[in-house]
Design a protein around this motif. Sequence first.
Motif, PDB file in Angstrom:
ATOM      1  N   THR A   1      16.066  16.292  -3.288  1.00 21.95           N
ATOM      2  CA  THR A   1      16.358  17.667  -2.781  1.00 21.95           C
ATOM      3  C   THR A   1      17.968  18.267  -2.401  1.00 21.95           C
ATOM      4  O   THR A   1      17.672  19.691  -2.885  1.00 21.95           O
ATOM      5  N   LYS A   2      18.891  17.856  -1.928  1.00 21.68           N
ATOM      6  CA  LYS A   2      19.710  18.019  -2.462  1.00 21.68           C
ATOM      7  C   LYS A   2      20.761  18.639  -3.829  1.00 21.68           C
ATOM      8  O   LYS A   2      22.188  18.777  -3.557  1.00 21.68           O
ATOM      9  N   LYS A   3      19.967  17.231  -4.625  1.00 23.80           N
ATOM     10  CA  LYS A   3      20.144  17.767  -6.263  1.00 23.80           C
ATOM     11  C   LYS A   3      20.290  18.721  -6.646  1.00 23.80           C
ATOM     12  O   LYS A   3      19.114  19.339  -7.354  1.00 23.80           O
ATOM     13  N   SER A   4      21.530  19.743  -7.475  1.00 22.19           N
ATOM     14  CA  SER A   4      20.565  20.403  -8.545  1.00 22.19           C
ATOM     15  C   SER A   4      19.388  20.479 -10.203  1.00 22.19           C
ATOM     16  O   SER A   4      19.616  19.401  -9.778  1.00 22.19           O
ATOM     17  N   LYS A   5      18.910  21.073  -9.975  1.00 22.70           N
ATOM     18  CA  LYS A   5      17.923  20.838 -11.013  1.00 22.70           C
ATOM     19  C   LYS A   5      19.461  20.369 -12.156  1.00 22.70           C
ATOM     20  O   LYS A   5      18.582  20.232 -13.103  1.00 22.70           O
TER      21      LYS A   5
ATOM     22  N   ALA B   1      21.068   5.969 -12.710  1.00 22.72           N
ATOM     23  CA  ALA B   1      21.288   5.880 -11.441  1.00 22.72           C
ATOM     24  C   ALA B   1      20.980   6.825 -10.718  1.00 22.72           C
ATOM     25  O   ALA B   1      21.239   8.661 -11.198  1.00 22.72           O
ATOM     26  N   TYR B   2      20.647   7.508  -9.625  1.00 23.38           N
ATOM     27  CA  TYR B   2      21.166   8.525  -8.733  1.00 23.38           C
ATOM     28  C   TYR B   2      19.524   8.905  -8.882  1.00 23.38           C
ATOM     29  O   TYR B   2      19.757  10.377  -8.969  1.00 23.38           O
TER      30      TYR B   2
END
Length: 65
Positions: free
Chosen positions: A34-38, A27-28
Motif C-alpha cells: 500500500t505504501k509503494k507507488s504504482k 524482492a520487495y
Amino acid sequence: MPKVKTNSATKKRFALTGTGKLKRKHAYHSHILTKKSKKRKRNLDHTALVAGANERQIRELLNIR
C-alpha cells in the motif's frame, strides 16, 4: 555413486532463459504494497537477470554446468 540432488529452494526461485542465462524475480513485491507507488510496484513485477558475481553459485545449486 548416488545422484547429486538439486537444491529445491533454488529451483523454485530461478529459471533458465533460452540463451542459458539465469532469470530471477525482484524482492520487495510480496507484502506491504500500500505504501509503494504504482510505478515502483510495476517495475518490481518484471523479471531480472542474475548478476555475474552470483551466477556460478546458483548454477552449482541447480547442478547446471
